[in-house]
Enzyme design. Sequence first.
Site, PDB file in Angstrom:
ATOM      1  N   ASP A  95     -31.690 -66.390 104.749  1.00  0.00           N
ATOM      2  CA  ASP A  95     -30.983 -66.727 105.978  1.00  0.00           C
ATOM      3  C   ASP A  95     -31.803 -67.802 106.684  1.00  0.00           C
ATOM      4  OD1 ASP A  95     -29.385 -64.600 105.269  1.00  0.00           O
ATOM      5  OD2 ASP A  95     -29.631 -63.498 107.149  1.00  0.00           O
ATOM      6  N   HIS A 151     -35.018 -65.132  98.206  1.00  0.00           N
ATOM      7  CA  HIS A 151     -34.514 -64.845  96.868  1.00  0.00           C
ATOM      8  C   HIS A 151     -34.487 -66.099  96.004  1.00  0.00           C
ATOM      9  CE1 HIS A 151     -32.649 -60.874  98.197  1.00  0.00           C
ATOM     10  NE2 HIS A 151     -32.977 -61.455  99.351  1.00  0.00           N
ATOM     11  N   SER A 258     -40.127 -67.321 109.843  1.00  0.00           N
ATOM     12  CA  SER A 258     -40.812 -68.596 109.742  1.00  0.00           C
ATOM     13  C   SER A 258     -39.894 -69.638 109.152  1.00  0.00           C
ATOM     14  CB  SER A 258     -42.094 -68.444 108.920  1.00  0.00           C
ATOM     15  OG  SER A 258     -42.893 -69.590 109.064  1.00  0.00           O
TER      16      SER A 258
END
Length: 294
Positions: A95, A151, A258
């Site tokens: 995300d 991922h 981050s």
Amino acid sequence: MNLIRRLAAQEDLNFLLTNRVPRQALTHFMGWYSQIRSPLLARASIALWRQFTDLDLSEAEPRRYQSLHECFTRALKPGMRPVTPDAALLASPSDGIVGACGPVRGTEVFQAKGFPYTLQELCGPTQDVSAFADGQFITLRLTSAMYHRFHAPHDATLEHVTYLSGDTWNVNPIALKRVEKLFCRNERAVLRLRLGASAGPAAGLPVALVPVAAILVASLRLHQPDLRLHLRYQGPNEVPCDVPMTKGQELGWFEHGSTIIVLLPPGCALAPGVGPGVTVRQGQALARLPAARD
């Protein structure tokens, strides 16, 4: 003019509160505090956290968090992040809010307007960055409330991990407009992957993911190889590996929030709708792979 001055004063205050402080000491403290196992303390901390962010735990696997760390690194319910099945598309590894992105000019990219840095400065002196010259780059900023796991963007082999110790500047847009080469100053890792046969004409091309730590973060957990990279890490900085990954497979997590910088070779292009300020979700189309090899 009053509005402009007020906004400028707010930016100044934000920068002072998040950067002109003992950054590493606060980061070490947060690392210690978040690991305290106390359901009561975790609930109180999460309730306070929600007062300042848009934290939404409805997508997370239902559980009673034993620590703030467990909430930061939460897993999601199955099916919450479907991965684009199109083999011609690279999926977003996480995300994030898209920041600076677009063509790499030679080996130069930008963290913000007027603030360039080079791929060599980002990836470190041991890395050969020539494969990404004149390619594409995409900056993904994870806020503290977002899903913090990242991922594999495609079927690929993780070939090398480089760890670069550094500072813990905030990576929000205000700091990016004020601190030159910020990403090159902060603690970070370089994950080099090579696309697998399912990528078709793009098989064999390199892709790099550069997770960059920030204030209160400075900790990165990788599953394979089994590494926890942080400010007190004493292990090797260069880790050769040969780990096959499937598209969407979990690589690891940040322990707060981050930035991940995605580096792509020439011939790749941003997926439609991907641009500065756009929020993406892990698994959605991020870039289109080359349809043919030169």
